[in-house]
Structures are given as C-alpha cells and as structure tokens.
Design an enzyme around this catalytic site. Structure first.
Site, PDB file in Angstrom:
ATOM      1  N   ASP A 277       0.831  -1.206   0.000  1.00 53.92           N
ATOM      2  CA  ASP A 277       0.000   0.000   0.000  1.00 53.92           C
ATOM      3  C   ASP A 277       0.865   1.257   0.000  1.00 53.92           C
ATOM      4  O   ASP A 277       2.038   1.218  -0.378  1.00 53.92           O
ATOM      5  CB  ASP A 277      -0.936  -0.035   1.215  1.00 53.92           C
ATOM      6  CG  ASP A 277      -2.301   0.544   0.919  1.00 53.92           C
ATOM      7  OD1 ASP A 277      -2.380   1.767   0.699  1.00 53.92           O
ATOM      8  OD2 ASP A 277      -3.284  -0.208   0.897  1.00 53.92           O
ATOM      9  N   HIS A 323      -3.211   5.827   3.633  1.00 57.03           N
ATOM     10  CA  HIS A 323      -4.172   4.804   3.233  1.00 57.03           C
ATOM     11  C   HIS A 323      -3.744   3.436   3.751  1.00 57.03           C
ATOM     12  O   HIS A 323      -4.566   2.634   4.212  1.00 57.03           O
ATOM     13  CB  HIS A 323      -4.274   4.811   1.712  1.00 57.03           C
ATOM     14  CG  HIS A 323      -5.233   3.830   1.129  1.00 57.03           C
ATOM     15  ND1 HIS A 323      -4.857   2.570   0.723  1.00 57.03           N
ATOM     16  CD2 HIS A 323      -6.555   3.912   0.860  1.00 57.03           C
ATOM     17  CE1 HIS A 323      -5.907   1.923   0.230  1.00 57.03           C
ATOM     18  NE2 HIS A 323      -6.948   2.720   0.301  1.00 57.03           N
ATOM     19  N   SER A 497     -11.385  -0.670  -0.531  1.00 58.16           N
ATOM     20  CA  SER A 497     -10.107  -0.915   0.151  1.00 58.16           C
ATOM     21  C   SER A 497     -10.318  -1.571   1.499  1.00 58.16           C
ATOM     22  O   SER A 497      -9.686  -2.573   1.833  1.00 58.16           O
ATOM     23  CB  SER A 497      -9.352   0.398   0.354  1.00 58.16           C
ATOM     24  OG  SER A 497      -8.695   0.793  -0.794  1.00 58.16           O
TER      25      SER A 497
END
Length: 570
Positions: A277, A323, A497
């Site tokens: 990520d 994120h 996600s």
C-alpha cells in the site's frame, strides 16, 4: 482513473494518554496496592539536616489483559514536587507533579507474555521503584484440523505466452516497456533487464512507448510488449474493550465477527497478512504490536517511480495521511487493550508493511509484482535481492487498475503456486466490471456493502464495482479506521479498500485455526492447494450459494469460517 477513497474525521472522545486526573488519597487505597517507604534526607539553607519518611503507592499491582486505571499516591514531609518515570516509557512520562495523587489509563496487553512496568519516584535525591503487571492473553494448545488428507491440488499454473500488444489507452509509466519473448537471446539483444518467466524491462524514449512496442512485435524482436500500467489505491474478551468498538460493532455484526472470536484463543503462531500500500505509521502503539518485526518491512519504490530507491526495514508514508495505515488498522488494530479500535483479526494475525506507492501516489506493474514476490519470500529490485525474513500467507491489495496486465498475471500465478492467498478490491468506479487485479482468477475479489448489506454506492460515479468476477462483499461504508500519525484520531473510510481488508483478516483467522492442515503455514508444501481450499471454505460460509452480479457470494459469516463443525473449512 477511479476516484480516491474518502476519509472523514469523527469525534474520538477523550485522549487515552496522558489521562491524568486528581484522585483523593482516601478514595482508592485497595488492599492489593503496592506501597513503599523511602527515607529522604532534607537540607534547608542554614538549617540542620533532617530525615523524614516518604510513601509511594501504585495501585493496583496487576491489571487485566484489557488494561485499566492505575492510581499513584505519594506523601513526604517537606516535599512539594516529585518526578515519576516509567520503564518502558508510557506517554506522559516522565511526569513532574505537585499533585499528591493522580491516575493514568494504561493500555491493555494483546500479547501472550505478561507486560511489566517499573515506576520510579524521585524526590530529594532518593529513588523508589514499584512495579505493575498487565496480564497476558491466555496461552492455549494450538488448534489443528481433524482432516486426515489435504485437498486435491489445483492444476499447475498456466505457462504465459502472450502475443501482440498490450493496451496503451490506459494509464502507464512513461519511458518503460515490459516485453515477453520465448527466446532469452532476443531479450539480450534488446538490452532488456531480465525478469522472471521470459519477461524483460526496456527503457524507451518518453512519448514513444506505443510506437516502440509495435515496432518490436512487428519486427519479430519480441512476442509481446506492454506498458507498465499504473494502479491507484481503492480507498478508503468479546466485546473487546476498545473505546470506539460500539461504532464498529454494527459493521462487524454483518460478518458475525464476535461469534467467530469466541471460537478462537490466543497463543499460537500468527499468520502474516502482507499489506502492499501507500506506507504506514508503524510506531502507533495501537497498531505496532501487531506488525511483523521491522527487518521484514520493505519500501520497494522510495519517493519516485522513475528512480526507485528500495529500502528494507522502512515503510513510512509520504505526507500526513496514510491509506496503508487505515487498511492495516482494519486488519490488525490492537484489540481489547483500551485503544480506540478493534481489528478484525483480534490480535491473531500480523501485518507485514510493504510500501509500493511513491510520493506522488503512484504505483505500477513492477512495484505490485515485487511486493507479491517479496511477500512470498524474495524479490529483485534494480539488481538488488531482498529476502523476507517473515514470509506472508495472505496479501492484501487495496488498489485497482484499468487494464488486464499479463506480466502481473504471470507473477500472480507463480506466487499462488507457492501458497499465497491474494485478496484485492473490486474498485470504486460504480462499474459493472471488476477492476484488475481483483478480476484475476488467482485473486479473491471483494466489493463493498453499505450499512444495510447492499452494494455500496457513495455518490455519482462512486460505488463498488461488480460483475461475474466478484467473489464476496464486506463492509465498506463509514468504516472507522486509523489513517494518521496522531494516536486516537479516527476517521471514516469509504471504499472497497477496507472491504478487502475485512476478507484478508477473515482468511487469516481461517489459517490461524487450521495450521496443521496447511502444514504450519506451507512448510509441508501445500502450495497451490491453498487458494482452492480457502475459496471453498469462504463460499461455504457465505450469504448465497449461487453468486449474483452485484454481491458475488455475498457477506461471509466469519463464525462459520472458524466453526470446527464446518467440514468445508476444516
């Protein structure tokens, strides 16, 4: 490009650290308090030296695994100020105070080893130490499978021999081509950097990628040529003693996670979920205990996709919001420890941080491929070999691309044959086509639901992608998660996600319970049997027996995934 995941701040209540309040000396003096007397030498200017007694009390001497309030009391004649330190250091310490009594909240202990703190009182040149123990999670006999034989193996991964040209009408990195040739000598003549399986990486002038690729194929110098595609993040005790858990509970109930947790006990080797990520705030106390050891972390790209600078042992994000941290917190936030959030895996899985996005928020075919190879054990980046000391069993890809990627497909086939289970987001474009790599047959594709369990649509052009390749759905609307560096700050994540993270953690719970079946994480060579076994288990525990276009097999009942009576999972 698909819209980025959105996060919104929500009120997070009082801070956990420091949490200091005045407590009257007579209000809390239990029988199990730890108390000590210290002789203190006092010397005033022009006054004779005198001796007095000081009392230092820490109560209680033990806290349960979920942590709790710890009270301090001190008394010393003629002393108005003391300093108290802790080892290991707690936030807010060392503390210098005039208050004769105060309290702090101590986080719980998600490990299976007792955690001991030593508190030292300093006054008038005298030091006095008291200890506190936070109880560990119970240690149990490791679960095993009753199955006497493993499942039949999947067919060997197909041999990739693509021909022709990849798509150049999708986002890609400039100045590079991925070429495939059945002849190694042709790759050498092209000056391509050798990759696995007949692939090579070529540098070409920027702006001429499509023309060069066409010329290579037409002239017979390569069987196939494609750009390096770009991908984007597809953003974003039971019940446990986590302060925001009531807000999580409705989402967790969609997958019956509390019922699953009751079937599991701590104390066995924990499966590893690699999260490839944007980067991670690895020093957060509400996440760090459930990360793999630091030497295993990897940044495959550094700050620039054009000039990768890989580094092992680091995985820090670029900027103030991450994120990757949000995705990791859904999987493995420390649970039942008094922190804000609970993780789906309830401290029974570890996250391996792999950073694949650069400072501009870009990642490409090679970065994802290298993350998959590293998760499985080893990869090469720019001529350097990186060996993973903590190989993963699951890889979470909360990202989405816009084109089928044959090079990445060949890597997915290879790591699946090694035993990796790859879970990916279906994408957030409200499209009837599942994004790649989730659409790959080597990947478990996960879409998002709203608070009613329906396919999530968050706004015009912003909803969970769906289609025949979709396997399952999971919560993806207003999911509480960590994103920043600051402890106890919680945001709401929207997107596939976080949905993928729910399923990755559920797969990890299945692997945790069935360690013997999988040869204590593939040491017995389960290899390509693993993906088939996991799919069969998840489908047996899912909402629908026949998949639909919008929801696939639907939500997964995690309690059925870990139920010993479910023959499909044991």
């Amino acid at each position: 490009m698909q819209p980025a995941e959105r996060e919104e701040s929500v009120p997070d209540g009082p801070r956990l650290f420091p949490s200091i309040s005045t407590v009257g000396l007579s209000t809390f003096r239990p029988l199990w308090a730890v108390a000590g007397l210290a002789a203190v030498v006092l010397a005033g200017c022009g006054q004779p030296i005198a001796q007095t007694q000081a009392e230092f009390t820490v109560a209680p001497a033990r806290l349960p695994v979920s942590g709790g309030e710890l009270s301090f009391f001190w008394q010393a004649e003629g002393i108005t100020e003391v300093t108290i330190s802790s080892d290991p250091q707690l936030p807010g310490f060392p503390l210098t105070t005039r208050d004769r009594s105060f309290s702090v909240r101590v986080r719980g202990n998600p490990t299976t080893t007792a955690r001991t703190y030593r508190f030292t009182l300093e006054l008038g040149g005298v030091r006095k130490t008291q200890t506190l123990t936070v109880e560990p999670q119970a240690s149990v006999s490791c679960p095993s499978s009753s199955r006497s034989a493993v499942r039949a193996a999947l067919a060997a991964p197909e041999q990739f021999s693509p021909t022709g040209l990849g798509r150049f009408d999708r986002p890609y990195a400039s100045g590079r081509l991925l070429v495939f040739s059945k002849s190694n000598s042709r790759l050498q003549k092209l000056g391509a950097v050798r990759l696995e399986g007949g692939w090579g990486l070529m540098r070409v002038p920027q702006g001429q990628e499509a023309a060069k690729a066409r010329a290579l194929v037409e002239q017979g110098l390569a069987d196939y040529a494609q750009p390096e595609y770009l991908y984007e993040a597809a953003e974003a005790a039971v019940p446990p003693a986590n302060r925001q858990y009531p807000a999580q509970n409705e989402l967790f109930a969609q997958m019956r996670l509390e019922q699953a947790w009751k079937s599991l006990s701590a104390g066995c080797p924990r499966p590893v979920v690699a999260v490839a990520d944007t980067g991670f705030f690895t020093d957060r106390p509400d996440l760090a205990p459930n990360l793999t050891p630091q030497p295993s972390w990897l940044d495959v790209v550094g700050s620039s996709l054009e000039a990768p600078q890989p580094r092992q042992g680091v995985a820090a994000p670029h900027g103030g919001n991450s994120h990757g941290t949000a995705v990791a917190s859904v999987i493995a936030a420390t649970t039942n420890d008094g922190s804000m959030l609970a993780g789906v895996s309830y401290n029974l899985a570890q996250v391996l941080p792999i950073k694949i996005f650069d400072a501009q928020g870009r990642t490409g075919t090679l970065q994802i491929a290298q993350a998959l190879e590293y998760a499985a054990g080893q990869t090469q980046i720019g001529g350097q070999t990186f060996t993973n000391p903590t190989p993963a069993q699951v890889v979470n890809l909360s990202l989405a691309g816009q084109a089928y990627d044959p090079y990445l497909e060949s890597v997915l086939a290879r790591v699946t044959a090694q035993g990796l289970v790859v879970v990916a987001s279906s994408g957030n474009g409200d499209s009837d086509s599942v994004s790649y790599p989730a659409s790959s047959p080597y990947v478990i594709a996960v879409g998002a639901t709203d608070d009613q369990g329906r396919r999530a649509v968050w706004g015009s052009g912003f909803g969970s992608n769906y289609g025949p390749e979709l396997d399952f759905v999971a919560p993806g609307t207003a999911v509480p998660s960590y994103g920043g560096q600051e402890a106890d700050v919680v945001g709401n994540a929207y997107g596939t996600s976080v949905s993928a993270a729910f399923v990755s953690a559920t797969v990890a719970l299945h692997l945790y319970q069935n360690q013997r079946q999988y040869g204590t994480f593939y040491a017995g060579g389960a290899g390509s049997q693993v993906l088939q076994a996991v799919r069969e288990c998840l489908r047996s525990a899912a909402q629908f027996s026949t998949p639909s276009l919008e929801l696939g097999y639907g939500l997964i009942d995690a309690s059925k995934v870990v139920d010993p009576a479910n023959a499909a999972c044991n």
